[in-house]
Structures are given as C-alpha cells and as structure tokens.
Motif scaffolding. Structure first.
Motif, PDB file in Angstrom:
ATOM      1  N   UNK A   1      16.205 -18.035 -69.086  1.00  8.28           N
ATOM      2  CA  UNK A   1      17.567 -17.778 -68.617  1.00  8.28           C
ATOM      3  C   UNK A   1      18.556 -18.852 -69.060  1.00  8.28           C
ATOM      4  N   UNK A   2      18.114 -20.085 -69.164  1.00  9.98           N
ATOM      5  CA  UNK A   2      19.022 -21.191 -69.498  1.00  9.98           C
ATOM      6  C   UNK A   2      19.245 -21.363 -71.003  1.00  9.98           C
ATOM      7  N   UNK A   3      18.617 -20.571 -71.833  1.00  9.55           N
ATOM      8  CA  UNK A   3      18.831 -20.693 -73.282  1.00  9.55           C
ATOM      9  C   UNK A   3      20.291 -20.426 -73.628  1.00  9.55           C
ATOM     10  N   UNK A   4      20.816 -21.067 -74.670  1.00  8.48           N
ATOM     11  CA  UNK A   4      22.201 -20.820 -75.061  1.00  8.48           C
ATOM     12  C   UNK A   4      22.417 -19.437 -75.669  1.00  8.48           C
ATOM     13  N   UNK A   5      21.346 -18.786 -76.132  1.00 10.27           N
ATOM     14  CA  UNK A   5      21.470 -17.455 -76.740  1.00 10.27           C
ATOM     15  C   UNK A   5      20.098 -16.797 -76.792  1.00 10.27           C
ATOM     16  N   UNK A   6      20.101 -15.522 -77.098  1.00 13.67           N
ATOM     17  CA  UNK A   6      18.875 -14.764 -77.315  1.00 13.67           C
ATOM     18  C   UNK A   6      18.737 -14.483 -78.798  1.00 13.67           C
ATOM     19  N   UNK A   7      17.515 -14.234 -79.249  1.00 12.54           N
ATOM     20  CA  UNK A   7      17.297 -13.875 -80.641  1.00 12.54           C
ATOM     21  C   UNK A   7      15.898 -14.193 -81.107  1.00 12.54           C
ATOM     22  N   UNK A   8      15.686 -14.017 -82.386  1.00 15.62           N
ATOM     23  CA  UNK A   8      14.396 -14.294 -82.994  1.00 15.62           C
ATOM     24  C   UNK A   8      14.311 -15.787 -83.305  1.00 15.62           C
ATOM     25  N   UNK A   9      13.346 -16.468 -82.697  1.00 13.47           N
ATOM     26  CA  UNK A   9      13.120 -17.891 -82.953  1.00 13.47           C
ATOM     27  C   UNK A   9      12.054 -18.015 -84.029  1.00 13.47           C
ATOM     28  N   UNK A  10      12.342 -18.839 -85.029  1.00 10.12           N
ATOM     29  CA  UNK A  10      11.382 -19.119 -86.088  1.00 10.12           C
ATOM     30  C   UNK A  10      11.109 -20.618 -86.054  1.00 10.12           C
ATOM     31  N   UNK A  11       9.860 -20.962 -85.802  1.00  7.59           N
ATOM     32  CA  UNK A  11       9.429 -22.346 -85.694  1.00  7.59           C
ATOM     33  C   UNK A  11       8.651 -22.726 -86.947  1.00  7.59           C
ATOM     34  N   UNK A  12       8.942 -23.891 -87.510  1.00 13.00           N
ATOM     35  CA  UNK A  12       8.172 -24.423 -88.635  1.00 13.00           C
ATOM     36  C   UNK A  12       7.285 -25.523 -88.070  1.00 13.00           C
ATOM     37  N   UNK A  13       5.988 -25.288 -88.120  1.00  7.24           N
ATOM     38  CA  UNK A  13       5.015 -26.215 -87.563  1.00  7.24           C
ATOM     39  C   UNK A  13       4.312 -26.951 -88.700  1.00  7.24           C
ATOM     40  N   UNK A  14       4.214 -28.257 -88.562  1.00  4.02           N
ATOM     41  CA  UNK A  14       3.383 -29.073 -89.441  1.00  4.02           C
ATOM     42  C   UNK A  14       2.703 -30.089 -88.540  1.00  4.02           C
ATOM     43  N   UNK A  15       1.453 -29.847 -88.222  1.00  4.82           N
ATOM     44  CA  UNK A  15       0.741 -30.701 -87.282  1.00  4.82           C
ATOM     45  C   UNK A  15       0.591 -32.130 -87.783  1.00  4.82           C
ATOM     46  N   UNK A  16       0.876 -32.379 -89.065  1.00  2.00           N
ATOM     47  CA  UNK A  16       0.851 -33.732 -89.615  1.00  2.00           C
ATOM     48  C   UNK A  16       2.220 -34.403 -89.490  1.00  2.00           C
ATOM     49  N   UNK A  17       3.241 -33.659 -89.027  1.00  6.79           N
ATOM     50  CA  UNK A  17       4.581 -34.212 -88.835  1.00  6.79           C
ATOM     51  C   UNK A  17       4.641 -35.076 -87.590  1.00  6.79           C
ATOM     52  N   UNK A  18       5.824 -35.569 -87.270  1.00  4.38           N
ATOM     53  CA  UNK A  18       6.018 -36.451 -86.129  1.00  4.38           C
ATOM     54  C   UNK A  18       7.366 -36.117 -85.507  1.00  4.38           C
ATOM     55  N   UNK A  19       7.377 -35.807 -84.235  1.00  2.79           N
ATOM     56  CA  UNK A  19       8.623 -35.400 -83.582  1.00  2.79           C
ATOM     57  C   UNK A  19       9.628 -36.538 -83.428  1.00  2.79           C
ATOM     58  N   UNK A  20       9.299 -37.724 -83.934  1.00  4.23           N
ATOM     59  CA  UNK A  20      10.265 -38.823 -83.996  1.00  4.23           C
ATOM     60  C   UNK A  20      11.034 -38.793 -85.311  1.00  4.23           C
TER      61      UNK A  20
END
Length: 136
Positions: free
Chosen positions: A36-55
């Motif tokens: 409900x708190x999302x700014x909008x609705x739609x198709x979310x596409x996530x790019x995952x790279x488990x070797x990446x770093x969220x920093x």
C-alpha cells in the motif's frame, strides 16, 4: 515468446538467468495490502548479482548492488538521491515504459555488458493482474 500474466500479492514471479548468481526477477507490485505504501504500481524488474554489494551505488560493471531495481525511467534516482525512496516512474507499465530489452534504456544487458537475451514488451497497465509478452 511467452504471453505472461503476473498477479500481485501472489508471490508469483519470473526469473531470467545468466548463472546461479546473476539473473533478473520480474514481478507485479500493486498498491494494496503489504504494498500500500509504494509510490506506484507496475511491473518491477530486479537485477540480481549475488557477487555485488549493496554498498556500491555506482551501478557500474565493477561496482553495483547485489539487488537493484531496474528503474523504468532510467534516472537512477534511488542511487543518486538519498532522499528518493521511489517514484511513480520507477516501475514498468502502460502510460510509462512498456519495453525492456537489449536496445532499450534501461537495458537488459548483464553487468559485464553482454546481451542477456531478455526482451519484455507489451506491458499492460498497472493493476492487480498485469500481462506482458517476453522470453522469460
């Protein structure tokens, strides 16, 4: 090609893999219930790279997130503006960006710049159920 249906809130998603550690996840996010708190609705596409770093907010081949939202508007506001928690143009859908592929902006290329082969088009309007055509 697949005529796909993505239902929000049903934990249904599509995965397009390069390897066990790099892949795209496609899902419908709709402003209801837990979203409900999302700014909008739609198709979310996530790019995952488990070797990446969220920093790593640089979003380059060498320095990128482990899990990044492919922002349909291609502005990278989530990485470049610390006050931005998402906006109405970040998700894909009719009335906004309805294409995601190797020649679009944003692009479906892997982090190393090679073609992923992922091609999504004819994305419907945002709603509890969304449709698209693709090769996921």
């Amino acid at each position: 090609d697949l005529n796909a249906t993505a239902t929000a809130g049903a934990n249904k998603f599509f995965i397009h893999r390069k390897s066990p550690s790099e892949y795209f996840i496609i899902e419908n996010r709709y402003k209801a219930g837990r979203d409900q708190a999302l700014p909008a609705s739609g198709l979310a596409i996530w790019h995952i790279d488990e070797m990446g770093d969220n920093q790593n907010e640089q979003m380059t081949a060498a320095l990128h997130y482990e899990c990044s939202l492919v922002q349909a508007d291609n502005r990278h506001d989530l990485e470049s503006d610390p006050r931005n928690y998402g906006d109405a143009t970040d998700l894909f859908g009719a009335g906004g960006n309805v294409l995601f592929g190797g020649a679009t902006s944003p692009s479906s290329k892997w982090w190393d710049g090679t073609a992923s082969g992922l091609d999504i088009r004819a994305i419907s309007a945002a709603g509890a159920v969304m449709n698209f055509v693709g090769n996921v």
